[in-house]
Write a protein that holds these residues in place. Structure first.
Motif, mmCIF file in Angstrom:
data_model
loop_
_atom_site.group_PDB
_atom_site.id
_atom_site.type_symbol
_atom_site.label_atom_id
_atom_site.label_comp_id
_atom_site.label_asym_id
_atom_site.label_seq_id
_atom_site.Cartn_x
_atom_site.Cartn_y
_atom_site.Cartn_z
ATOM 1 N N ALA A 335 0.911 -1.252 0.118
ATOM 2 C CA ALA A 335 0.136 0.006 0.093
ATOM 3 C C ALA A 335 1.041 1.179 -0.045
ATOM 4 N N LYS A 336 2.055 1.289 0.708
ATOM 5 C CA LYS A 336 2.840 2.369 0.901
ATOM 6 C C LYS A 336 3.616 2.589 -0.606
ATOM 7 N N GLU A 337 3.944 1.531 -1.107
ATOM 8 C CA GLU A 337 4.432 1.627 -2.546
ATOM 9 C C GLU A 337 3.415 1.895 -3.880
ATOM 10 N N ASN A 338 2.199 2.268 -3.163
ATOM 11 C CA ASN A 338 1.009 2.162 -4.389
ATOM 12 C C ASN A 338 1.015 1.053 -5.238
ATOM 13 N N LYS A 339 1.120 -0.178 -4.853
ATOM 14 C CA LYS A 339 1.254 -1.240 -5.671
ATOM 15 C C LYS A 339 0.178 -2.357 -5.221
ATOM 16 N N LEU A 340 -1.042 -2.073 -4.377
ATOM 17 C CA LEU A 340 -2.228 -2.824 -4.270
ATOM 18 C C LEU A 340 -2.863 -3.190 -5.415
ATOM 19 N N GLN A 341 -3.473 -4.167 -5.612
ATOM 20 C CA GLN A 341 -4.427 -4.401 -6.561
ATOM 21 C C GLN A 341 -5.799 -4.132 -6.276
ATOM 22 N N PRO A 342 -6.745 -3.829 -7.249
ATOM 23 C CA PRO A 342 -8.183 -3.391 -6.625
ATOM 24 C C PRO A 342 -8.721 -4.101 -5.888
ATOM 25 N N GLN A 343 -8.722 -5.381 -5.905
ATOM 26 C CA GLN A 343 -9.515 -6.288 -5.066
ATOM 27 C C GLN A 343 -9.012 -6.341 -3.754
ATOM 28 N N GLU A 344 -7.846 -5.835 -3.724
ATOM 29 C CA GLU A 344 -7.108 -5.825 -2.218
ATOM 30 C C GLU A 344 -7.603 -4.809 -1.408
ATOM 31 N N TYR A 345 -8.327 -3.665 -1.994
ATOM 32 C CA TYR A 345 -8.654 -2.467 -1.256
ATOM 33 C C TYR A 345 -10.220 -2.118 -1.573
ATOM 34 N N GLN A 346 -10.738 -2.670 -2.553
ATOM 35 C CA GLN A 346 -12.270 -2.425 -2.677
ATOM 36 C C GLN A 346 -13.222 -3.531 -2.123
ATOM 37 N N GLY A 347 -13.920 -2.990 -1.118
ATOM 38 C CA GLY A 347 -15.102 -3.896 -0.685
ATOM 39 C C GLY A 347 -14.921 -3.863 0.839
ATOM 40 N N GLY A 348 -15.003 -4.715 1.655
ATOM 41 C CA GLY A 348 -14.920 -4.773 3.112
ATOM 42 C C GLY A 348 -16.199 -4.644 3.701
ATOM 43 N N THR A 349 -16.421 -5.176 4.709
ATOM 44 C CA THR A 349 -17.868 -4.853 5.315
ATOM 45 C C THR A 349 -17.728 -3.985 6.497
ATOM 46 N N ALA A 350 -16.601 -3.748 7.204
ATOM 47 C CA ALA A 350 -16.424 -2.757 8.265
ATOM 48 C C ALA A 350 -14.889 -2.487 8.343
ATOM 49 N N SER A 351 -14.527 -1.459 8.798
ATOM 50 C CA SER A 351 -13.397 -0.937 8.962
ATOM 51 C C SER A 351 -12.627 -0.578 10.559
ATOM 52 N N LEU A 352 -11.312 -0.557 10.460
ATOM 53 C CA LEU A 352 -10.435 -0.477 11.573
ATOM 54 C C LEU A 352 -9.692 0.501 11.467
ATOM 55 N N SER A 353 -9.384 1.728 12.292
ATOM 56 C CA SER A 353 -8.488 2.695 12.134
ATOM 57 C C SER A 353 -7.936 2.730 13.668
ATOM 58 N N ASN A 354 -6.543 2.509 13.658
ATOM 59 C CA ASN A 354 -5.841 2.688 14.855
ATOM 60 C C ASN A 354 -4.835 3.556 14.927
ATOM 61 N N MET A 355 -4.739 4.592 15.774
ATOM 62 C CA MET A 355 -3.804 5.791 15.823
ATOM 63 C C MET A 355 -3.229 5.824 17.185
ATOM 64 N N GLY A 356 -3.219 4.594 17.588
ATOM 65 C CA GLY A 356 -2.464 4.666 18.884
ATOM 66 C C GLY A 356 -1.019 5.034 18.882
ATOM 67 N N MET A 357 -0.522 4.437 17.801
ATOM 68 C CA MET A 357 0.859 4.586 17.498
ATOM 69 C C MET A 357 1.419 6.174 17.589
ATOM 70 N N TYR A 358 0.514 7.042 17.416
ATOM 71 C CA TYR A 358 0.669 8.365 17.235
ATOM 72 C C TYR A 358 0.382 9.174 18.654
ATOM 73 N N GLY A 359 0.013 8.493 19.840
ATOM 74 C CA GLY A 359 -0.161 8.962 20.926
ATOM 75 C C GLY A 359 -1.634 9.441 21.091
ATOM 76 N N ILE A 360 -2.511 9.129 20.410
ATOM 77 C CA ILE A 360 -3.789 9.676 20.145
ATOM 78 C C ILE A 360 -4.563 8.848 21.075
ATOM 79 N N LYS A 361 -5.296 9.357 22.132
ATOM 80 C CA LYS A 361 -6.078 8.911 23.132
ATOM 81 C C LYS A 361 -7.241 8.019 22.675
ATOM 82 N N GLN A 362 -8.212 9.087 21.799
ATOM 83 C CA GLN A 362 -9.733 8.711 21.450
ATOM 84 C C GLN A 362 -9.991 9.570 20.197
ATOM 85 N N PHE A 363 -10.476 9.114 19.412
ATOM 86 C CA PHE A 363 -11.084 9.739 18.198
ATOM 87 C C PHE A 363 -12.451 9.123 17.689
#
Length: 432
Positions: A335-363
Motif C-alpha cells: 500500500a505504501k508503494e502504491n502497488k495494491l491491486q483493486p481487489q485488495e482494497y475495494q470492498g470490506g464489510t467494516a473498517s478499523l482505524s488505529n492511531m494509538g502509535m501516534y499517541g492519540i487517546k481517542q477519536f
C-alpha cells in the motif's frame, strides 16, 4: 498494422486516470508481461503491463498527463517486421474545412468603450478582490471598480493594483491583460456546476500542491460520508493487560517462525469475531434494502504518502492471528508503494482505524461508505482503574465505534462494542 495501446480500466469504477510515468521509451522492445507505465487511478498508483510483443513506435500521451479517459490510445506498438518509422498516430476526427479567407479583410469594429467598473459595478464594496488587493487599493486611494481583475472570474489580485494610479479607470491595455485569463472575459454560464473557488490570503507565504487522484477521491468520499450518513458514536474503555500478556506469549512461541504479532493484528481478529457475533452491525444500507453479510472482511486504514487507503483482511474472524499478521504486513508494505491491486482494497464489510502509535487517546472516525461502521482505537495507557471494587492501575485503551444510524440502531452498535470489549479483555476465547 500497429497495435493501439489504450488507457486501461484498472478498477471497476475507473473512468479516467493520470499517466504518472512511462517505464519505456520509443524504440524499446517489449514482451507480454513487461511493465510499460505507472498509472494513477482514483485509488492507487498501479503498474500497467504489456499484453502484446513489439516495439514502442510512438508515445501519444506524455507522462504526467491528467484525466486520460479509459480507452484513449496512449501509445502505438509496431509488430514484428513493421518499421517503427512507418507507424503513424491515428488520425483524429476530421474537422470541417475552414471557410475560404475573404479577398479583402473587413474593417475591424471599433472597440467598445471600457466599462466604468471592470467587475460590473461602480461600488467597490461589491467588487471581487482579494484581501491583500483591497488593502493595497485603500492605501493608494485606488477605486477598485475602475480596475480590471485578472484573477479567476475577474477577481482583482495584488498584481492588478500594484501599478494602478489613484483615480485611474480601466484603460484599453487593462482589458487586454485581463483577457489572458478566460475566466476574466465573461461570467461562467448559470448552468455550470463547477465547485466554488476557495480564496485565501495571498499575503501569507505559501505554496500550492496539485491534488493527486487519490487525494481527490478521499476528499469526495469523506464529504459524501459526512453529508449523507447519520453517524452515531459509541465509546468504551477496554483493559489491554490480558491481550498484551497473550501477545507476549504468542510472540515467544512464534519467534522460531520469524513472526511477530502487533496489538493491531489482535484487534483486527477481535473486530472480525465481534462482527460475526453481532451480525446486525455487519451490514450495508442500500436505500430500500439492507445488505447483511455472513462474513467479516475488515478494511484496515493505512497511511501512505498519497493518502489513506484501506487494504482488506478477508474473513478475519476465521483466520489465525499469525495469518492476519503476515497478510497485514504484506498489504501495508505494498500500500505504501502504491502497488495494491483493486481487489485488495475495494470492498470490506467494516473498517478499523488505529492511531494509538501516534499517541492519540481517542477519536471519532468517518464511516467508509458503503460500509455500516468503523472502529477507531486509541493508544493504550496506564490509568487508575477499579478492579473488583479496588482502585488499581491498568493499561486501558479507548475504542469508539462510528455507526450508520440508518442501518444500525444504537442498541445494536452498543452490543458490538460490548462484545469487542469482552474479546479483548479475555482474548484467549477469540483464538481458541
Amino acid at each position: 498494422m500497429p497495435i493501439e495501446i489504450k488507457m486501461p480500466a484498472l478498477s471497476p469504477t475507473m473512468e479516467e486516470g493520470t499517466l504518472a510515468r512511462w517505464l519505456v521509451k520509443e524504440g524499446d522492445t517489449v514482451g507480454s508481461g513487461d511493465l510499460m507505465a505507472e498509472i494513477e487511478t482514483d485509488k492507487a498508483t498501479m503498474e500497467f503491463e504489456a499484453v502484446d510483443e513489439g516495439t514502442i513506435a510512438k508515445i501519444l500521451v506524455a507522462e504526467g498527463t491528467d484525466n486520460v479517459k479509459v480507452g484513449t490510445v496512449i501509445a502505438l506498438l509496431a509488430e514484428e517486421g513493421e518499421s517503427a518509422d512507418e507507424v503513424e498516430a491515428p488520425a483524429s476526427k476530421a474537422a470541417p474545412a475552414p471557410a475560404p479567407a475573404p479577398t479583402e479583410a473587413a474593417p475591424a469594429p471599433a472597440p467598445a468603450p471600457a466599462p466604468v467598473g471592470a467587475n460590473g459595478s461602480g461600488d467597490s464594496s461589491r467588487v471581487k478582490a482579494s484581501p491583500l488587493a483591497r488593502r493595497i487599493a485603500a492605501e493608494k486611494g485606488i477605486e477598485l471598480s475602475a480596475v480590471a481583475g485578472t484573477g479567476p472570474n475577474g477577481r482583482i489580485v495584488k498584481a492588478d493594483v500594484e501599478d494602478a494610479k489613484p483615480g485611474a479607470v480601466a484603460t484599453k491595455a487593462e482589458p487586454e491583460r485581463a483577457a489572458q485569463s478566460p475566466a476574466a472575459e465573461a461570467p461562467a454560464p448559470a448552468a455550470s456546476k463547477a465547485p466554488a473557488a476557495v480564496w485565501y490570503d495571498e499575503s501569507i507565504p505559501h505554496e500550492t500542491e496539485k491534488l493527486s487522484n487519490i487525494r481527490k477521491t478521499i476528499a469526495r468520499r469523506l464529504t459524501e460520508a459526512k453529508q449523507t450518513i447519520p453517524h452515531i458514536y459509541l465509546t468504551v474503555d477496554v483493559r489491554l493487560d490480558a491481550l498484551l500478556k497473550l501477545r507476549a506469549e504468542l510472540n515467544a512461541a512464534l519467534e522460531p517462525r520469524g513472526i511477530k504479532l502487533s496489538v493491531n493484528d489482535l484487534l483486527i481478529k477481535a473486530l472480525g469475531v465481534a462482527l460475526v457475533q453481532t451480525p446486525k452491525c455487519n451490514v450495508t444500507f442500500a436505500g430500500d434494502t439492507l445488505v447483511k453479510y455472513t462474513r467479516a472482511d475488515v478494511s484496515v486504514a493505512v497511511s501512505t504518502p498519497s493518502g489513506l487507503i484501506t487494504p482488506i483482511i478477508r474473513d478475519a474472524a476465521n483466520k489465525s492471528v499469525s495469518a492476519i499478521s503476515g497478510e497485514m504486513k504484506e498489504l501495508a508494505g505494498r500500500a505504501k508503494e502504491n502497488k495494491l491491486q483493486p481487489q485488495e482494497y475495494q470492498g470490506g464489510t467494516a473498517s478499523l482505524s488505529n492511531m494509538g502509535m501516534y499517541g492519540i487517546k481517542q477519536f471519532d472516525a468517518v464511516i467508509n461508505p458503503p460500509q455500516g461502521m468503523i472502529l477507531a482505537v486509541g493508544g493504550g495507557e496506564k490509568r487508575p482503574f477499579v478492579i473488583d471494587d479496588a482502585l488499581s492501575i491498568a493499561t486501558v485503551m479507548s475504542a469508539t465505534g462510528s455507526f450508520d444510524h440508518r442501518a444500525i440502531d444504537g442498541a445494536d452498535g452498543a452490543e458490538l462494542m460490548k462484545v469487542f470489549k469482552e474479546l479483548v479483555e479475555a482474548p484467549i476465547g477469540m483464538i481458541a
